[in-house]
Design a protein around this motif. Structure first.
Motif, PDB file in Angstrom:
ATOM      1  N   THR A 133     -61.043  16.634  33.556  1.00 44.01           N
ATOM      2  CA  THR A 133     -62.156  15.924  32.951  1.00 44.01           C
ATOM      3  C   THR A 133     -63.426  16.346  33.705  1.00 44.01           C
ATOM      4  N   THR A 134     -64.603  16.010  33.165  1.00 41.40           N
ATOM      5  CA  THR A 134     -65.855  16.407  33.829  1.00 41.40           C
ATOM      6  C   THR A 134     -65.897  15.853  35.254  1.00 41.40           C
ATOM      7  N   GLU A 135     -65.496  14.596  35.372  1.00 38.78           N
ATOM      8  CA  GLU A 135     -65.546  13.960  36.692  1.00 38.78           C
ATOM      9  C   GLU A 135     -64.582  14.637  37.672  1.00 38.78           C
ATOM     10  N   GLU A 136     -63.355  14.927  37.191  1.00 38.08           N
ATOM     11  CA  GLU A 136     -62.366  15.608  38.044  1.00 38.08           C
ATOM     12  C   GLU A 136     -62.862  17.001  38.422  1.00 38.08           C
ATOM     13  N   PHE A 137     -63.496  17.671  37.441  1.00 43.58           N
ATOM     14  CA  PHE A 137     -64.007  19.022  37.700  1.00 43.58           C
ATOM     15  C   PHE A 137     -65.050  18.977  38.816  1.00 43.58           C
TER      16      PHE A 137
END
Ligand code: KIV
Ligand code: ZN
Length: 516
Positions: free
Chosen positions: A350-354
């Protein structure tokens, strides 16, 4: 077209029975999504009657994972069958899997029941499951140590009652390929309604024969195999999915069969399960071990360079092994380069994980000039364990040596964003750091396992620490990677603690929901 062998994966149920493995709901969902991507036909998501937490996890998998069939396990008792249905009723394609023991040793010493009573339990509970759902599987547990004639009669009963799959478990890994094949032939010849059901097998690996026994049964007519990723499972584990699938694929000339598994997802699935269970894959493990496609001897290397097939029966790319472009990223690589390498490795975030993974990559690139695929996998491995309740390592300072009392100061960021700091001494620097962490998080635990290994070669390599802690009777795994192994050890401990906190919270929430 070749006949199909269905793959029923039980990593989330039998795999969770591996000593030291405990999945939380996020782990189960992540693995179930990957199993679906892998093309697994049936995912056994859990055993709903064992705990409110498992019931909720099976429910969540049933709701989200829509392409694979979802199974839930139940003993041949009313409460288990009803709870299995409660957990599965939201599934696109639900299956209730009912089991009862059939060996005299289990009947006498565990169930304290006679054969007729147990036969009746099997029949009535399969009929009850059938009242809920069309797709019912039945397993006579410890079948390979049972009297075959008794198993035949029980299978006839349950097929009559509506079972559509009959699974033959080698519960204690006792059988041999020749004997198991004869048993499957015996079932085909002596169970008069067997044409109305699929024969499945479920083999344990106590004698290292689980895969051989499964393939032998397939050759004899079984058309479903129960497996676990990396061969995890109770005791010595279950038949490894990747080995069964690659056996059928590589020797299609012999078996004349195929599976629905997309083998290019095998490597990725293996890494994910290893990360989330904390069970490292042994280097010489077939198909997915780090040595599976490495050649040491000069003669073999010479052959491989001339023609790969001289010493390789499988193509690593067919299993999804990273392409081998080992040194690709460094300090100057940006988001784009990092993202494109993740894409090549088939890692979706996800964007946050990335953003968090990218931060981890930049930190590492400051310390290490060349970032390899294995380094990236280690960063992502950590990312996977990011839980909702989080203590984060902010600072670690350690002094130790042969003339010093090992002392560690640890500063943590707490779930509400504030900071805690504590200094402790210990028998060594890791112990000192763990004493300091434990004094702050206030959750009692005992360290039961600690392993450290190098992620890649070289003096600047990252160290990867995997630990297990025992907390309220459950085991939790943590993993940390860093160029400083003490930092890796502290991260691993915090991850295990975060997991423990997350599971404990989920259990409490599930309990409140089941007893409002
Ligand atoms: O090993 C076994 O017998 C099992 C059954 C529940 C299928 O896991
Ligand atoms: Zn089993």
């Amino acid at each position: 077209m070749a006949d199909k062998v269905l793959i029923f994966d039980t990593s989330l149920r039998d795999g969770e029975q591996s000593p030291g493995v405990a999945f939380n709901i996020h782990d189960k969902l992540e693995i179930a999504h990957q199993l679906q991507k892998l093309g697994v036909d049936i995912i056994e998501a859990g055993f709903p009657a064992t705990s409110p937490g498992d019931l909720e996890a099976v429910k969540a998998v049933a709701k989200e994972v829509r392409e694979s069939r979802i199974a839930g396990l139940a003993r041949a008792v009313q409460r288990d069958v009803d709870l299995a249905w409660e957990a599965l009723q939201g599934a696109a394609a639900p299956r209730i899997h009912v089991f009862v023991s059939t060996s005299d040793i289990h009947l006498m010493h565990q169930l304290s029941k006679d054969r007729d009573t147990v036969r009746e339990m099997a029949r009535t509970m399969v009929a009850r499951a059938k009242g809920y759902v069309e797709d019912v599987e039945f397993s006579p547990m410890d079948a390979t140590r049972s009297e075959w004639e008794y198993v035949y009669r029980m299978l006839e009963d349950v097929i009559e009652a509506g079972a559509t799959t009959v699974n033959i478990p080698d519960t204690v890994g006792y059988t041999t390929p020749e004997e198991f094949s004869a048993f499957i032939h015996g079932i085909l010849e002596n169970v008069k309604n067997i044409h109305r059901a699929t024969i499945s097998v479920h083999c344990h690996n106590d004698l290292g024969l689980a895969v051989a026994n499964s393939l032998s049964a397939v050759r004899a007519g079984a058309r479903q195999v129960e497996t676990c990723i990396n061969g995890i499972g109770e005791r010595a584990g279950n038949a490894a999915l990747e080995e069964v699938v690659m056996g059928i694929k590589t020797r299609a000339d012999f078996y004349k069969l195929e599976t629905n598994v997309k083998t290019r997802e095998l490597y990725r699935t293996s890494r994910l399960v290893s990360d989330l269970t904390g069970m490292l894959v042994q280097p010489n493990k077939p198909v997915v071990g780090s040595n599976a496609f490495r050649h040491q001897s000069g003669i073999h290397q010479d052959g491989i360079l001339k023609m790969r097939e001289t010493y390789e029966i499988m193509d690593a790319r067919e299993i999804g092994w990273p392409s081998g472009s080992e040194i690709v990223l460094g300090k100057l690589s940006g988001r784009h380069g990092f993202k494109s390498r993740l894409d090549d490795l088939g890692i979706e975030l996800t964007t946050e994980e990335f953003e968090r993974a990218f931060e981890g990559f930049k930190e590492l690139a400051d310390k290490k000039p060349e970032i390899t695929d294995r380094d990236i996998e280690a960063i992502i491995g950590e990312e996977r364990h990011t839980e909702e309740v989080q203590y984060k390592l902010d600072l670690l300072q350690v002094s130790s040596g042969n003339q010093l009392v090992p002392t560690a100061t640890v500063r943590l960021e707490t779930p509400d964003g504030s900071h805690l700091v504590h200094t402790a001494t210990g028998t060594g620097p890791v112990d000192a750091a763990y004493q300091a962490i434990n004094a702050m998080v206030g959750i009692e635990n005992e360290l039961t396992e600690f392993t450290v290994k190098s992620v890649t070669e070289g003096i600047d390599a990252q160290g990867e620490v995997v630990i297990r802690i025992l907390c309220n009777g459950r085991t939790y795994t943590g993993r940390g990677a860093d160029t400083d192994i003490l930092v890796a050890a502290a991260k691993a401990m915090l991850q295990a603690i975060n997991r423990a906190l997350s599971v404990e919270t989920q259990q409490q929430d599930a309990l409140v929901r089941s007893n409002p």
